[in-house]
Motif scaffolding. Structure first.
Motif, mmCIF file in Angstrom:
data_model
loop_
_atom_site.group_PDB
_atom_site.id
_atom_site.type_symbol
_atom_site.label_atom_id
_atom_site.label_comp_id
_atom_site.label_asym_id
_atom_site.label_seq_id
_atom_site.Cartn_x
_atom_site.Cartn_y
_atom_site.Cartn_z
ATOM 1 N N GLN A 1 1.388 7.617 -7.997
ATOM 2 C CA GLN A 1 1.183 6.252 -7.699
ATOM 3 C C GLN A 1 1.621 5.276 -8.895
ATOM 4 O O GLN A 1 1.988 4.218 -8.557
ATOM 5 N N ALA A 2 1.341 5.778 -10.113
ATOM 6 C CA ALA A 2 1.618 4.788 -11.213
ATOM 7 C C ALA A 2 3.168 4.618 -11.301
ATOM 8 O O ALA A 2 3.454 3.610 -11.870
ATOM 9 N N ALA A 3 3.754 5.332 -10.771
ATOM 10 C CA ALA A 3 5.257 5.350 -11.093
ATOM 11 C C ALA A 3 5.836 4.313 -10.085
ATOM 12 O O ALA A 3 7.063 3.659 -10.104
ATOM 13 N N VAL A 4 5.176 4.000 -8.821
ATOM 14 C CA VAL A 4 5.707 3.308 -7.744
ATOM 15 C C VAL A 4 6.251 1.838 -8.102
ATOM 16 O O VAL A 4 7.304 1.377 -7.747
ATOM 17 N N PRO A 5 5.498 1.107 -9.097
ATOM 18 C CA PRO A 5 5.869 -0.321 -9.201
ATOM 19 C C PRO A 5 7.339 -0.220 -10.050
ATOM 20 O O PRO A 5 8.272 -0.986 -9.468
ATOM 21 N N ARG A 6 7.516 0.765 -10.641
ATOM 22 C CA ARG A 6 8.939 0.650 -11.452
ATOM 23 C C ARG A 6 10.005 1.143 -10.618
ATOM 24 O O ARG A 6 11.124 1.014 -10.697
ATOM 25 N N ILE A 7 9.515 2.182 -9.675
ATOM 26 C CA ILE A 7 10.481 2.795 -8.669
ATOM 27 C C ILE A 7 10.946 1.526 -7.737
ATOM 28 O O ILE A 7 12.083 1.414 -7.424
ATOM 29 N N LEU A 8 9.936 0.838 -7.268
ATOM 30 C CA LEU A 8 10.386 -0.097 -6.272
ATOM 31 C C LEU A 8 11.083 -1.419 -6.755
ATOM 32 O O LEU A 8 12.135 -1.795 -6.113
ATOM 33 N N GLU A 9 10.956 -1.661 -8.106
ATOM 34 C CA GLU A 9 11.417 -2.926 -8.632
ATOM 35 C C GLU A 9 12.795 -2.468 -9.444
ATOM 36 O O GLU A 9 13.387 -3.310 -9.497
ATOM 37 N N GLU A 10 13.105 -1.320 -10.015
ATOM 38 C CA GLU A 10 14.198 -1.236 -10.596
ATOM 39 C C GLU A 10 15.276 -0.037 -9.980
ATOM 40 O O GLU A 10 16.333 0.198 -10.633
ATOM 41 N N THR A 11 15.026 0.357 -8.827
ATOM 42 C CA THR A 11 16.003 1.047 -8.205
ATOM 43 C C THR A 11 17.371 0.169 -8.000
ATOM 44 O O THR A 11 17.058 -0.789 -7.422
ATOM 45 N N GLU A 12 18.148 0.750 -8.309
ATOM 46 C CA GLU A 12 19.646 -0.271 -8.198
ATOM 47 C C GLU A 12 20.012 -0.123 -6.783
ATOM 48 O O GLU A 12 20.099 0.828 -6.106
ATOM 49 N N GLU A 13 20.797 -1.173 -6.489
ATOM 50 C CA GLU A 13 21.339 -1.328 -5.012
ATOM 51 C C GLU A 13 22.404 -0.323 -4.926
ATOM 52 O O GLU A 13 22.561 0.129 -3.659
ATOM 53 N N ILE A 14 23.163 -0.015 -6.004
ATOM 54 C CA ILE A 14 24.390 1.028 -5.861
ATOM 55 C C ILE A 14 23.683 2.324 -5.437
ATOM 56 O O ILE A 14 24.544 2.994 -4.349
ATOM 57 N N PHE A 15 22.559 2.744 -5.544
ATOM 58 C CA PHE A 15 21.719 3.930 -5.245
ATOM 59 C C PHE A 15 21.688 3.946 -3.598
ATOM 60 O O PHE A 15 22.296 4.796 -2.819
ATOM 61 N N PHE A 16 21.142 2.717 -3.158
ATOM 62 C CA PHE A 16 21.224 2.739 -1.857
ATOM 63 C C PHE A 16 22.205 2.787 -1.059
ATOM 64 O O PHE A 16 22.516 3.368 0.291
ATOM 65 N N LYS A 17 23.225 1.928 -1.508
ATOM 66 C CA LYS A 17 24.632 2.023 -0.773
ATOM 67 C C LYS A 17 25.263 3.231 -0.743
ATOM 68 O O LYS A 17 25.918 3.583 0.197
ATOM 69 N N LYS A 18 25.277 4.106 -1.878
ATOM 70 C CA LYS A 18 25.673 5.468 -1.791
ATOM 71 C C LYS A 18 25.053 6.455 -0.672
ATOM 72 O O LYS A 18 25.663 7.037 0.209
ATOM 73 N N THR A 19 23.702 6.162 -0.605
ATOM 74 C CA THR A 19 22.954 7.167 0.508
ATOM 75 C C THR A 19 23.481 6.678 1.817
ATOM 76 O O THR A 19 23.842 7.612 2.593
ATOM 77 N N ILE A 20 23.384 5.491 1.995
ATOM 78 C CA ILE A 20 23.965 4.757 3.274
ATOM 79 C C ILE A 20 25.142 5.059 3.626
ATOM 80 O O ILE A 20 25.892 5.836 4.739
ATOM 81 N N LYS A 21 26.398 5.405 2.762
ATOM 82 C CA LYS A 21 27.674 5.744 2.721
ATOM 83 C C LYS A 21 27.740 7.226 3.260
ATOM 84 O O LYS A 21 28.447 7.640 4.120
#
Length: 413
Positions: free
Chosen positions: A288-308
């Motif tokens: 749970q404590a890791a969630v704020p950083r995960i939600l705030e700092e995940t880069e958009e390039i990671f999401f784009k790669k997954t979608i691709k």
């Protein structure tokens, strides 16, 4: 083979895997091919689907800080609730508060919470067919009658809204909408979600929005959260880190009240939800404590790669199945990680139904596919395409060989 009562996806996949392992002949065991699973929506086993580095870094940081070894509040850490509220608010026309968010052990626990909160004597709930069988299981435990409305394959798996209106009565407590769609791979348009919200409002029922595959959209329609229509109808949004961040084993989910009018903020309702969470075990405090950083700092390039990659593998799945006469796909997937395929048994021999098909496929080709019966559609198949392209190509080639081998002679010759 018969489908067990109260079927679950994990249960039937386990039986399919067991059928591969049950061969007592040592020679046959040596001849067995490596197992390819196109049945479970867990892409984390494949190198092309890996969590972003910030996720493991945030967990390690929380763990090594030694500040999160104790119990968390039963509703979740305040900073975690705040971070989830901020993350979801980014797609809404209003702001959620941390009080609207309750942290759960994955989306499955969020489903259980939603049904537990709505259960009352004589109540019923409207579930999609095909759908996610955990809803039926939770409803059975809670004594809630299940009524199924159809998703329409010829119309992009849209909700049959006329069917919804025909099913609902004064004891109906909610309808469930899964978007992006599991098991169908559809993504609903803004207009269709608006029509769903208006129908629910007219029927005086709330909407449970299962958005565990939220933002995993790669077709014509962008992902629109049901909470956008929270001013029209109260919405319970269920979600998790599992799919978008590819960490299903971390069991970090959320149950969120999207309700600007405040129906869920009534003291009795809030107290009931909080008391129920007092008897639940939530996710590990350091996760749970890791969630704020995960939600705030995940880069958009990671999401784009997954979608691709998902777009690539969904295209492979759709295109290869066109080469198999006994299987048709009525709608090209545009989101999530799975797609429904129609099985034409009339051109197959020695295959009695979808369950028989999947068990024989597992035995002969070591390929695992989920029979449609498990998600409410007999003689359909659910294929998961969240697999590395090479394994997917091999699995579909084996599927084609199996179907060719079992095609009636006058058709196969």
């Amino acid at each position: 083979m018969e489908a067990p009562a109260n079927i679950t996806i994990k249960g039937i996949l386990s039986l399919l895997m067991q059928s591969i392992d049950d061969d007592d002949d040592d020679y046959m065991k040596k001849k067995k091919k490596s197992v390819i699973s196109l049945g479970m929506g867990d892409p984390s086993a494949y190198s092309c689907f890996q969590a972003p580095p910030v996720a493991s870094h945030a967990v390690a940081e929380a763990l090594h800080s030694h500040r999160f070894n104790g119990y968390s509040p039963t509703v979740g850490l305040p900073q975690t609730r705040r971070a989830i509220a901020d993350y979801l608010s980014g797609d809404l026309p209003y702001d959620l508060s941390s009080d609207d968010v309750f942290v759960t052990s994955g989306c499955t626990q969020a489903i259980d919470v939603a049904l537990a909160m709505l259960a009352r004597p004589g109540s019923n709930i409207l579930l999609p067919r095909p759908g996610f069988p955990i809803y039926e299981l939770c409803a059975a435990f809670r004594g809630i009658e299940v009524r199924h409305f159809n998703l329409l394959p010829q119309n992009g798996w849209k909700v049959d809204l006329a069917g919804v209106e025909a099913l609902a009565d004064h004891n109906t407590v909610a309808m469930v909408v899964i978007n992006p769609g599991n098991p169908c791979g559809n993504v609903y348009s803004y207009q269709h979600l608006k029509e769903i919200a208006e129908t629910a409002e007219r029927l005086k029922i709330l909407v449970i929005a299962d958005e565990v595959y939220g933002h995993l959209a790669f077709g014509r329609n962008p992902f629109v959260p049901m909470g956008v229509f929270g001013s029209t109808v109260p919405v319970l949004t269920l979600g998790s880190l599992s799919k978008r961040w590819i960490v299903p084993g971390w069991r970090l989910g959320w149950f969120v009240t999207c309700d600007p009018s405040g129906s869920f903020r009534k003291p009795k309702m809030v107290e009931r939800i909080k008391k129920y969470f007092d008897i639940l075990g939530g996710p590990s405090t350091f996760i749970q404590a890791a969630v704020p950083r995960i939600l705030e700092e995940t880069e958009e390039i990671f999401f784009k790669k997954t979608i691709k990659v998902l777009k690539q593998t969904s295209d492979i799945c759709f295109d290869r199945v066109k080469e198999i006469p006994c299987i048709t796909c009525p709608y090209k997937p545009e989101g999530s990680m799975a797609v429904m395929m129609k099985l034409n048994l009339s051109i197959l021999e020695d295959i009695s139904d979808d369950i028989d098909f999947c068990f024989k496929l597992a035995k002969e080709e070591s390929v695992i596919i989920l029979p449609g019966t498990a998600v409410g559609l007999k003689n359909w198949l659910r294929i998961t395409f969240a697999v590395d392209p090479e394994s997917l190509e091999e699995g579909l080639a084996r599927l084609k060989s199996f179907c060719k081998r079992h095609t009636k002679q006058q058709l196969g010759s």
